[in-house]
Design a protein around this motif. Structure first.
Motif, PDB file in Angstrom:
ATOM      1  N   VAL A  21       0.830  -1.214   0.000  1.00  0.00           N
ATOM      2  CA  VAL A  21       0.000   0.000   0.000  1.00  0.00           C
ATOM      3  C   VAL A  21       0.860   1.257   0.000  1.00  0.00           C
ATOM      4  N   GLY A  22       2.158   1.095  -0.173  1.00  0.00           N
ATOM      5  CA  GLY A  22       3.012   2.257  -0.219  1.00  0.00           C
ATOM      6  C   GLY A  22       3.606   2.579   1.137  1.00  0.00           C
ATOM      7  N   PRO A  23       4.496   3.563   1.176  1.00  0.00           N
ATOM      8  CA  PRO A  23       5.159   3.901   2.436  1.00  0.00           C
ATOM      9  C   PRO A  23       4.197   4.510   3.445  1.00  0.00           C
ATOM     10  N   ALA A  24       4.548   4.364   4.725  1.00  0.00           N
ATOM     11  CA  ALA A  24       3.737   4.954   5.801  1.00  0.00           C
ATOM     12  C   ALA A  24       3.803   6.474   5.717  1.00  0.00           C
ATOM     13  N   LYS A  25       2.892   7.111   6.413  1.00  0.00           N
ATOM     14  CA  LYS A  25       2.793   8.577   6.363  1.00  0.00           C
ATOM     15  C   LYS A  25       4.092   9.243   6.796  1.00  0.00           C
ATOM     16  N   ILE A  26       4.740   8.715   7.846  1.00  0.00           N
ATOM     17  CA  ILE A  26       5.987   9.300   8.325  1.00  0.00           C
ATOM     18  C   ILE A  26       7.088   9.161   7.278  1.00  0.00           C
ATOM     19  N   CYS A  27       6.985   8.130   6.403  1.00  0.00           N
ATOM     20  CA  CYS A  27       7.984   7.920   5.360  1.00  0.00           C
ATOM     21  C   CYS A  27       7.672   8.737   4.102  1.00  0.00           C
ATOM     22  N   ALA A  28       6.412   9.064   3.880  1.00  0.00           N
ATOM     23  CA  ALA A  28       6.010   9.823   2.700  1.00  0.00           C
ATOM     24  C   ALA A  28       6.114  11.326   2.934  1.00  0.00           C
ATOM     25  N   GLN A  29       6.165  11.747   4.210  1.00  0.00           N
ATOM     26  CA  GLN A  29       6.243  13.163   4.550  1.00  0.00           C
ATOM     27  C   GLN A  29       7.525  13.420   5.335  1.00  0.00           C
ATOM     28  N   HIS A  30       7.864  14.700   5.434  1.00  0.00           N
ATOM     29  CA  HIS A  30       9.018  15.064   6.247  1.00  0.00           C
ATOM     30  C   HIS A  30       8.654  15.128   7.728  1.00  0.00           C
ATOM     31  N   THR A  31       7.405  15.501   8.034  1.00  0.00           N
ATOM     32  CA  THR A  31       6.982  15.645   9.428  1.00  0.00           C
ATOM     33  C   THR A  31       5.571  15.084   9.591  1.00  0.00           C
ATOM     34  N   ILE A  32       5.248  14.732  10.806  1.00  0.00           N
ATOM     35  CA  ILE A  32       3.884  14.345  11.169  1.00  0.00           C
ATOM     36  C   ILE A  32       3.521  15.034  12.483  1.00  0.00           C
ATOM     37  N   THR A  33       2.229  15.114  12.766  1.00  0.00           N
ATOM     38  CA  THR A  33       1.752  15.650  14.039  1.00  0.00           C
ATOM     39  C   THR A  33       1.307  14.495  14.922  1.00  0.00           C
ATOM     40  N   ILE A  34       1.870  14.432  16.119  1.00  0.00           N
ATOM     41  CA  ILE A  34       1.507  13.381  17.067  1.00  0.00           C
ATOM     42  C   ILE A  34       0.591  13.984  18.118  1.00  0.00           C
ATOM     43  N   ALA A  35      -0.606  13.410  18.242  1.00  0.00           N
ATOM     44  CA  ALA A  35      -1.583  13.900  19.216  1.00  0.00           C
ATOM     45  C   ALA A  35      -1.178  13.450  20.617  1.00  0.00           C
ATOM     46  N   PRO A  36      -1.575  14.192  21.650  1.00  0.00           N
ATOM     47  CA  PRO A  36      -1.200  13.803  23.015  1.00  0.00           C
ATOM     48  C   PRO A  36      -1.769  12.457  23.424  1.00  0.00           C
ATOM     49  N   GLU A  37      -2.896  12.031  22.823  1.00  0.00           N
ATOM     50  CA  GLU A  37      -3.489  10.756  23.186  1.00  0.00           C
ATOM     51  C   GLU A  37      -2.715   9.565  22.618  1.00  0.00           C
ATOM     52  N   SER A  38      -1.905   9.799  21.578  1.00  0.00           N
ATOM     53  CA  SER A  38      -1.176   8.698  20.939  1.00  0.00           C
ATOM     54  C   SER A  38      -0.080   8.198  21.875  1.00  0.00           C
ATOM     55  N   GLY A  39      -0.175   6.942  22.268  1.00  0.00           N
ATOM     56  CA  GLY A  39       0.821   6.363  23.167  1.00  0.00           C
ATOM     57  C   GLY A  39       0.901   7.042  24.519  1.00  0.00           C
ATOM     58  N   ALA A  40      -0.205   7.644  24.962  1.00  0.00           N
ATOM     59  CA  ALA A  40      -0.161   8.463  26.185  1.00  0.00           C
ATOM     60  C   ALA A  40       0.185   7.645  27.422  1.00  0.00           C
ATOM     61  N   GLN A  41      -0.233   6.387  27.477  1.00  0.00           N
ATOM     62  CA  GLN A  41      -0.020   5.621  28.702  1.00  0.00           C
ATOM     63  C   GLN A  41       1.455   5.414  29.008  1.00  0.00           C
ATOM     64  N   HIS A  42       2.267   5.175  27.992  1.00  0.00           N
ATOM     65  CA  HIS A  42       3.671   4.836  28.225  1.00  0.00           C
ATOM     66  C   HIS A  42       4.638   5.924  27.766  1.00  0.00           C
ATOM     67  N   HIS A  43       4.140   7.042  27.281  1.00  0.00           N
ATOM     68  CA  HIS A  43       5.023   8.113  26.823  1.00  0.00           C
ATOM     69  C   HIS A  43       5.888   8.628  27.970  1.00  0.00           C
ATOM     70  N   GLN A  44       7.164   8.886  27.668  1.00  0.00           N
ATOM     71  CA  GLN A  44       8.008   9.550  28.643  1.00  0.00           C
ATOM     72  C   GLN A  44       8.985  10.474  27.938  1.00  0.00           C
ATOM     73  N   ALA A  45       9.563  11.392  28.706  1.00  0.00           N
ATOM     74  CA  ALA A  45      10.334  12.487  28.138  1.00  0.00           C
ATOM     75  C   ALA A  45      11.760  12.103  27.795  1.00  0.00           C
ATOM     76  N   LEU A  46      12.293  11.033  28.369  1.00  0.00           N
ATOM     77  CA  LEU A  46      13.687  10.647  28.165  1.00  0.00           C
ATOM     78  C   LEU A  46      13.774   9.235  27.595  1.00  0.00           C
ATOM     79  N   VAL A  47      14.874   8.962  26.907  1.00  0.00           N
ATOM     80  CA  VAL A  47      15.091   7.624  26.328  1.00  0.00           C
ATOM     81  C   VAL A  47      15.283   6.624  27.463  1.00  0.00           C
ATOM     82  N   TYR A  48      14.445   5.615  27.482  1.00  0.00           N
ATOM     83  CA  TYR A  48      14.480   4.616  28.545  1.00  0.00           C
ATOM     84  C   TYR A  48      15.852   3.951  28.623  1.00  0.00           C
TER      85      TYR A  48
END
Length: 581
Positions: free
Chosen positions: A453-480
């Motif tokens: 189906v072609g490349p993913a959106k992040i691969c077809a564009q230079h940037t994407i917008t990530i909503a705060p709800e995306s991965g909200a449960q495990h999101h953290q500010a620093l590399v684990y």
């Protein structure tokens, strides 16, 4: 022979000490709010003001390691303070006799319980066991709006008592604290005997519950029944029975504490042995009580919201695994809205890919290119399963960095953030981004998997917008697992665990002991615990200030000797790197 006058039974309290106690217990606005809760335009004048009660409780807490006893408070107000202060607090003169004490004690006790009634978020009766059916009818008939208002008043007032204890440290906090905080729920006993959860009655403290040091600390009787993998009628093994008997249980509350600490400083003294004034001591900035294991994330959010309301900054926020297992709408999203940057650890079943959006993969809290190699995704799980050694794990965590999405801008007011493809940002070479190839031969080359189906959106564009709800449960500010993550997470977590032990010291505040708070109900337990936590804060602050030189004079005390710790960057989920030991 002339009889000498008997010495006073109670040490006299100077007017200046009474004024100091009144100023240090809480701010004038909180005292006025408490006075308004019990104010009546009609009837007799009170024989004790709210200010007088607070001053007496503070003086009692100072004399008894944070413990407030109403009989000692009565003696202080009636016979230890000067006649001038008694007039100010509307306290009449009474003889030091049985009748005089009983009359004074009744006044103190009545005003204390009137204050509690105005702040009590529970309508259930205390000091007697009631049938659960009756308790359900009482709760159903209660005004939920009024109970919510009382809960807000209780949170605001008790945290004002704790905040007042930070006065002597305020200038140091303003200069050297970045707002980083650790949250933790620690168990404390209540002055009541627990009853069987499945029984027909509630305990004499109906707001409390059973704490079990297993899982999320909730009473097993309140959890849904799970099918046992063992055959029906099989008995527990001796090891299982021993673990069940040795598990710590108590009847009481979880005290959710917010402890301030700046993780940028490790507390190491200067070469001359003097302490670093930038490494301020870890102190409590807010707290609340609830039944053990009930809504830890929501309780932490309530505390942190009040901390921010009082003007404290927001920095990194660390908590144990109970908090990142919360519902995101109750903890992760609200705390990020408050300005905190979350730092977590994970259970083994939460490792690897945790979420996805627009083709990007969330791996252990961070967003990565979808072409990140599988060995880098499963590095932590492979270490737990003994498929790789610790050095290999550390190398694979570092190798994730080029595949990480790059922030294009700060999050907007709603938490949406624009993120760049790492190849577009010059971190990676990718055949789907032609301009990235050959830019720098030192950069790793991505190998994106073909898709019908072609490349993913992040691969077809230079940037994407990530909503705060995306991965909200495990999101953290620093590399684990990174050195920065180790520095922030462990310093914050160690600080809150240290304060728990500090305040539970049996020769000091001993907050876990039920005998230090001998009045039942969540309002009474919260109000009395506030005095204990404030006393622990002051004790810690005074001890730290005594180690600092003042006006070119040597310090009054030596700083506490630091125990030896492992260097940053040597930690792994299965222990420290062997070559660094």
């Amino acid at each position: 022979m002339t009889d000498r006058p008997a010495p006073p039974r109670f040490p006299r309290v100077a007017d200046a000490d009474v004024e100091r106690a009144l100023d240090s217990v809480c701010d004038a606005g909180t005292r006025a709010e408490l006075s308004s809760l019990v104010h009546h335009d009609m009837g007799r004048h009170r024989l004790l003001t709210v200010e007088g009660l607070l001053a007496g409780m503070q003086l009692c807490a100072e004399r008894h390691n944070g413990q407030v006893l109403l009989d000692r408070t009565t003696a202080i107000l009636q016979w230890a303070v000067s006649p001038r202060m008694r007039d100010r607090f509307h306290i009449p003169e009474r003889p030091d006799s049985a009748r005089g004490f009983e009359a004074s004690y009744a006044v103190v006790r009545r005003l204390f319980h009137q204050l509690l009634a105005a702040m009590d978020p529970s309508v259930l009766p205390k000091n007697r066991r009631i049938d659960k059916a009756d308790a359900a009818r009482i709760s159903a008939a209660a005004d939920t709006g009024d109970l919510w208002r009382r809960a807000q008043v209780l949170l605001r007032v008790t945290n004002a008592l704790v905040d007042a204890s930070l006065t002597d440290l305020r200038s140091h906090l303003d200069r050297h604290w970045d707002g980083s905080t650790a949250v933790d729920a620690t168990p404390i006993r209540t002055f009541a005997k627990g009853v069987r959860t499945a029984g027909p009655e509630l305990a004499t403290d109906p707001d409390a519950g059973w704490y079990v040091r297993e899982g999320d600390h909730r009473d097993p009787d309140t959890l849904p029944a799970k099918a046992s993998p063992k055959r029906k009628g099989a008995k527990a093994t001796e090891g299982q029975a021993r673990r069940r008997r040795s598990a710590k249980t108590l009847f009481g509350y979880d005290a959710t504490l917010a402890v301030a600490r700046n993780p940028a400083h490790d507390g190491a003294p200067h070469p001359d042995g003097s302490p670093d004034p930038r490494a301020v001591p870890a102190v409590v900035t807010g707290f609340t009580l609830d039944k053990p294991g009930h809504a830890p994330g929501l309780n932490a959010t309530r505390v942190l919201t009040d901390v921010r309301r009082r003007g404290h900054p927001a920095g990194f926020l660390a908590g144990d695994r109970a908090f990142n297992n919360s519902v995101p709408d109750q903890f992760q999203l609200p705390t990020r809205t408050l300005g905190y940057r979350l730092v977590f650890d994970y259970r083994q079943d939460q490792l690897g890919v945790q979420a996805g959006t627009a083709g990007a993969l969330q791996v252990e809290g961070q967003w990565y290119c979808p072409a990140i190699p599988q060995p880098l995704i499963t590095a932590t799980a492979d270490l737990h399963n003994s498929h790789i050694d610790q050095s290999t794990w550390a190398a694979r965590i570092a190798a994730r960095v080029p595949f990480q999405l790059v922030p294009k801008q700060h999050p907007d007011a709603e938490g949406h953030q624009r993120m760049s493809c790492p190849a577009s940002a010059g971190r990676l070479q990718c055949p789907l981004k032609k301009t990235s190839m050959g830019r720098d031969p030192r950069l790793p080359v991505a190998d994106p998997a073909p898709s019908p189906v072609g490349p993913a959106k992040i691969c077809a564009q230079h940037t994407i917008t990530i909503a705060p709800e995306s991965g909200a449960q495990h999101h953290q500010a620093l590399v684990y697992g990174s050195p920065d993550w180790q520095r922030v997470y462990f310093r914050l977590r160690n600080s809150v665990e240290h304060f728990n032990g500090y305040a539970k010291d049996p020769i000091s505040e001993a907050i876990e002991l039920s005998g230090r708070r001998r009045i039942r109900g969540i309002a009474a337990q919260t109000f009395l615990l506030a005095f204990q936590l404030a006393h622990a804060n002051r004790r810690k602050i005074d001890r730290w200030l005594d180690t600092l030189p003042v006006d070119d004079q040597p310090p009054r005390r030596r700083p506490t000797r630091r125990r030896k710790t492992k260097p940053l960057g040597t930690w792994t989920p299965t222990g420290h790197l062997e070559q660094a030991v």
